[in-house]
Design a protein around this motif. Structure first.
Motif, PDB file in Angstrom:
ATOM      1  N   ASP A   1       3.356 -15.180  -4.363  1.00 30.90           N
ATOM      2  CA  ASP A   1       4.482 -15.650  -5.171  1.00 30.90           C
ATOM      3  C   ASP A   1       5.307 -14.476  -5.686  1.00 30.90           C
ATOM      4  OD1 ASP A   1       5.763 -18.018  -6.640  1.00 30.90           O
ATOM      5  OD2 ASP A   1       5.275 -16.670  -8.311  1.00 30.90           O
ATOM      6  N   SER A   2       4.644 -13.433  -6.146  1.00 28.51           N
ATOM      7  CA  SER A   2       5.343 -12.245  -6.647  1.00 28.51           C
ATOM      8  C   SER A   2       6.158 -11.582  -5.545  1.00 28.51           C
ATOM      9  CB  SER A   2       4.339 -11.242  -7.227  1.00 28.51           C
ATOM     10  OG  SER A   2       3.691 -11.779  -8.345  1.00 28.51           O
ATOM     11  N   LEU A   3       5.587 -11.484  -4.345  1.00 27.16           N
ATOM     12  CA  LEU A   3       6.316 -10.892  -3.220  1.00 27.16           C
ATOM     13  C   LEU A   3       7.532 -11.739  -2.854  1.00 27.16           C
ATOM     14  CD1 LEU A   3       3.337  -9.792  -0.963  1.00 27.16           C
ATOM     15  CD2 LEU A   3       4.948  -8.278  -2.124  1.00 27.16           C
ATOM     16  N   ARG A   4       7.349 -13.042  -2.781  1.00 27.08           N
ATOM     17  CA  ARG A   4       8.461 -13.940  -2.425  1.00 27.08           C
ATOM     18  C   ARG A   4       9.617 -13.843  -3.407  1.00 27.08           C
ATOM     19  NH1 ARG A   4       4.745 -18.964  -0.855  1.00 27.08           N
ATOM     20  NH2 ARG A   4       4.653 -18.604   1.383  1.00 27.08           N
ATOM     21  N   ASN A   5       9.309 -13.673  -4.694  1.00 26.78           N
ATOM     22  CA  ASN A   5      10.340 -13.670  -5.719  1.00 26.78           C
ATOM     23  C   ASN A   5      10.924 -12.293  -6.011  1.00 26.78           C
ATOM     24  OD1 ASN A   5      10.463 -16.487  -6.400  1.00 26.78           O
ATOM     25  ND2 ASN A   5       8.390 -16.242  -7.168  1.00 26.78           N
ATOM     26  N   ALA A   6      10.438 -11.273  -5.340  1.00 25.26           N
ATOM     27  CA  ALA A   6      10.931  -9.915  -5.586  1.00 25.26           C
ATOM     28  C   ALA A   6      12.218  -9.645  -4.811  1.00 25.26           C
ATOM     29  CB  ALA A   6       9.869  -8.899  -5.169  1.00 25.26           C
ATOM     30  N   HIS A   7      13.097  -8.901  -5.451  1.00 20.97           N
ATOM     31  CA  HIS A   7      14.317  -8.453  -4.776  1.00 20.97           C
ATOM     32  C   HIS A   7      13.954  -7.377  -3.751  1.00 20.97           C
ATOM     33  CE1 HIS A   7      18.461  -7.525  -4.081  1.00 20.97           C
ATOM     34  NE2 HIS A   7      18.264  -6.275  -4.419  1.00 20.97           N
ATOM     35  N   PHE A   8      13.095  -6.453  -4.165  1.00 19.69           N
ATOM     36  CA  PHE A   8      12.525  -5.486  -3.232  1.00 19.69           C
ATOM     37  C   PHE A   8      11.134  -5.110  -3.717  1.00 19.69           C
ATOM     38  CE2 PHE A   8      14.588  -2.513  -6.170  1.00 19.69           C
ATOM     39  CZ  PHE A   8      13.659  -1.505  -6.307  1.00 19.69           C
ATOM     40  N   CYS A   9      10.390  -4.393  -2.856  1.00 17.70           N
ATOM     41  CA  CYS A   9       8.994  -4.078  -3.139  1.00 17.70           C
ATOM     42  C   CYS A   9       8.772  -2.570  -3.066  1.00 17.70           C
ATOM     43  CB  CYS A   9       8.087  -4.780  -2.138  1.00 17.70           C
ATOM     44  SG  CYS A   9       8.323  -6.572  -2.100  1.00 17.70           S
ATOM     45  N   LEU A  10       7.847  -2.102  -3.880  1.00 23.74           N
ATOM     46  CA  LEU A  10       7.593  -0.680  -4.030  1.00 23.74           C
ATOM     47  C   LEU A  10       6.084  -0.459  -4.099  1.00 23.74           C
ATOM     48  CD1 LEU A  10       8.890   2.100  -5.104  1.00 23.74           C
ATOM     49  CD2 LEU A  10       8.805   1.029  -7.337  1.00 23.74           C
ATOM     50  N   TRP A  11       5.572   0.535  -3.365  1.00 20.60           N
ATOM     51  CA  TRP A  11       4.134   0.845  -3.393  1.00 20.60           C
ATOM     52  C   TRP A  11       3.883   2.327  -3.558  1.00 20.60           C
ATOM     53  CZ3 TRP A  11       5.776  -3.176  -0.412  1.00 20.60           C
ATOM     54  CH2 TRP A  11       5.101  -4.384  -0.592  1.00 20.60           C
ATOM     55  N   ASP A  12       2.896   2.633  -4.389  1.00 16.55           N
ATOM     56  CA  ASP A  12       2.349   3.981  -4.495  1.00 16.55           C
ATOM     57  C   ASP A  12       1.164   4.004  -3.540  1.00 16.55           C
ATOM     58  OD1 ASP A  12       0.908   6.284  -5.153  1.00 16.55           O
ATOM     59  OD2 ASP A  12       1.302   6.088  -7.297  1.00 16.55           O
ATOM     60  N   LEU A  13       1.306   4.718  -2.438  1.00 14.85           N
ATOM     61  CA  LEU A  13       0.252   4.793  -1.416  1.00 14.85           C
ATOM     62  C   LEU A  13      -0.471   6.141  -1.439  1.00 14.85           C
ATOM     63  CD1 LEU A  13       2.072   3.036   1.587  1.00 14.85           C
ATOM     64  CD2 LEU A  13       0.496   2.045  -0.094  1.00 14.85           C
ATOM     65  N   THR A  14      -0.517   6.769  -2.611  1.00 18.15           N
ATOM     66  CA  THR A  14      -1.187   8.065  -2.730  1.00 18.15           C
ATOM     67  C   THR A  14      -2.656   7.961  -2.326  1.00 18.15           C
ATOM     68  OG1 THR A  14       0.333   8.724  -4.481  1.00 18.15           O
ATOM     69  CG2 THR A  14      -1.745   9.942  -4.332  1.00 18.15           C
ATOM     70  N   TYR A  15      -3.295   6.849  -2.662  1.00 25.65           N
ATOM     71  CA  TYR A  15      -4.684   6.622  -2.279  1.00 25.65           C
ATOM     72  C   TYR A  15      -4.746   5.437  -1.325  1.00 25.65           C
ATOM     73  CZ  TYR A  15      -5.380   9.719  -6.180  1.00 25.65           C
ATOM     74  OH  TYR A  15      -5.316  10.799  -7.018  1.00 25.65           O
ATOM     75  N   PRO A  16      -5.476   5.568  -0.216  1.00 24.22           N
ATOM     76  CA  PRO A  16      -5.548   4.488   0.772  1.00 24.22           C
ATOM     77  C   PRO A  16      -6.044   3.179   0.156  1.00 24.22           C
ATOM     78  CG  PRO A  16      -6.593   6.482   1.609  1.00 24.22           C
ATOM     79  CD  PRO A  16      -6.297   6.722   0.162  1.00 24.22           C
ATOM     80  N   SER A  17      -5.481   2.070   0.636  1.00 18.31           N
ATOM     81  CA  SER A  17      -5.853   0.768   0.108  1.00 18.31           C
ATOM     82  C   SER A  17      -5.556  -0.317   1.129  1.00 18.31           C
ATOM     83  CB  SER A  17      -5.059   0.494  -1.168  1.00 18.31           C
ATOM     84  OG  SER A  17      -5.140  -0.856  -1.533  1.00 18.31           O
ATOM     85  N   THR A  18      -6.574  -1.071   1.499  1.00 19.45           N
ATOM     86  CA  THR A  18      -6.337  -2.179   2.417  1.00 19.45           C
ATOM     87  C   THR A  18      -5.507  -3.262   1.733  1.00 19.45           C
ATOM     88  OG1 THR A  18      -8.478  -3.128   1.802  1.00 19.45           O
ATOM     89  CG2 THR A  18      -8.398  -1.838   3.832  1.00 19.45           C
ATOM     90  N   GLY A  19      -5.695  -3.457   0.435  1.00 25.08           N
ATOM     91  CA  GLY A  19      -4.911  -4.453  -0.301  1.00 25.08           C
ATOM     92  C   GLY A  19      -3.434  -4.125  -0.291  1.00 25.08           C
ATOM     93  N   ALA A  20      -3.100  -2.862  -0.563  1.00 26.26           N
ATOM     94  CA  ALA A  20      -1.695  -2.443  -0.554  1.00 26.26           C
ATOM     95  C   ALA A  20      -1.116  -2.577   0.856  1.00 26.26           C
ATOM     96  CB  ALA A  20      -1.559  -1.012  -1.059  1.00 26.26           C
ATOM     97  N   GLY A  21      -1.907  -2.242   1.866  1.00 24.67           N
ATOM     98  CA  GLY A  21      -1.441  -2.395   3.247  1.00 24.67           C
ATOM     99  C   GLY A  21      -1.181  -3.849   3.598  1.00 24.67           C
ATOM    100  N   PHE A  22      -2.061  -4.730   3.144  1.00 23.70           N
ATOM    101  CA  PHE A  22      -1.885  -6.167   3.373  1.00 23.70           C
ATOM    102  C   PHE A  22      -0.619  -6.665   2.677  1.00 23.70           C
ATOM    103  CE2 PHE A  22      -2.583 -10.618   2.233  1.00 23.70           C
ATOM    104  CZ  PHE A  22      -2.873 -11.163   3.477  1.00 23.70           C
ATOM    105  N   GLU A  23      -0.437  -6.254   1.410  1.00 23.26           N
ATOM    106  CA  GLU A  23       0.768  -6.655   0.674  1.00 23.26           C
ATOM    107  C   GLU A  23       2.026  -6.146   1.360  1.00 23.26           C
ATOM    108  OE1 GLU A  23      -1.048  -6.639  -3.872  1.00 23.26           O
ATOM    109  OE2 GLU A  23      -0.022  -4.861  -3.102  1.00 23.26           O
ATOM    110  N   LEU A  24       2.014  -4.895   1.793  1.00 23.06           N
ATOM    111  CA  LEU A  24       3.173  -4.311   2.463  1.00 23.06           C
ATOM    112  C   LEU A  24       3.499  -5.083   3.738  1.00 23.06           C
ATOM    113  CD1 LEU A  24       5.344  -2.145   2.949  1.00 23.06           C
ATOM    114  CD2 LEU A  24       3.528  -0.678   3.883  1.00 23.06           C
ATOM    115  N   ALA A  25       2.497  -5.363   4.549  1.00 24.95           N
ATOM    116  CA  ALA A  25       2.728  -6.119   5.788  1.00 24.95           C
ATOM    117  C   ALA A  25       3.280  -7.508   5.482  1.00 24.95           C
ATOM    118  CB  ALA A  25       1.425  -6.225   6.590  1.00 24.95           C
ATOM    119  N   THR A  26       2.753  -8.144   4.441  1.00 23.02           N
ATOM    120  CA  THR A  26       3.237  -9.476   4.050  1.00 23.02           C
ATOM    121  C   THR A  26       4.694  -9.394   3.610  1.00 23.02           C
ATOM    122  OG1 THR A  26       1.007 -10.148   3.390  1.00 23.02           O
ATOM    123  CG2 THR A  26       2.842 -11.431   2.503  1.00 23.02           C
TER     124      THR A  26
END
Length: 184
Positions: free
Chosen positions: A101-126
């Protein structure tokens, strides 16, 4: 102000206290910059400094409407293939709906990928699948070549360093018609 919402993601879970503090400090700085330019950051989970510990990694502030979307039937279907206890699995399903829901309602998305994360990767792909403009960065670590090699203009990758703010404002200028570049 819905169209000025920014989804902000980072991996704080299972980090050391020092790493979690670095992530949180960057998030505070970046969100302050964005707020000055009329954006509203969604950083509920990122700014929870208790999540750095594995034992504290259980999300407890999930909005009720997403908890209601996580049904007994869904949890029962997932139980046999997941490590989590049913009550925790219920929260994980709700967390998925909340993030979507948060991704759908966002104007744009931003990630700090300093540390590897499968969750952040999943969110980014979504987010990219949803057609969102995405901005990823890291501080002095290399971002995965899978992310860096993404061939479409909907993804910008930067280093959190000397020219970070300039790169972020260029991204805003190119992805937000309401953004006034004279404000930088």
């Amino acid at each position: 102000m819905k169209d000025r919402v920014v989804f902000y993601g980072a991996s704080v879970t299972s980090r050391s206290k020092t790493q979690a503090r670095e992530i949180i400090d960057r998030a505070i700085h970046i969100c302050e910059l964005l707020r000055k330019h009329g954006f509203q950051c969604h950083t509920d989970v990122v700014l929870d400094d208790k999540l750095h510990s594995r034992s504290s990694a259980s999300i407890t502030n999930i909005p009720e409407k997403f908890l209601k979307l996580s049904t007994e039937e869904q949890v029962n279907k997932l139980k046999s293939s997941r490590v989590s206890e049913p009550q925790e699995l219920h929260k994980e399903v709700a967390c998925y709906y909340w993030g979507l829901d948060s991704l759908r309602n966002a104007h744009f998305c931003l990630w700090d990928l300093t540390y590897p994360s499968t969750g952040a990767g999943f969110e980014l792909a979504t987010a990219l699948t949803l057609g969102k403009k995405c901005f990823c960065f890291s501080e002095n670590t290399r971002i995965s070549s899978t992310v860096c090699g993404y061939p479409l203009n909907s993804l910008t990758v930067a280093n959190y360093g000397e020219k970070f703010e300039k790169k972020l404002f260029e991204f805003l200028k190119n992805s937000d018609r309401k953004y006034n570049p004279d404000m930088t």
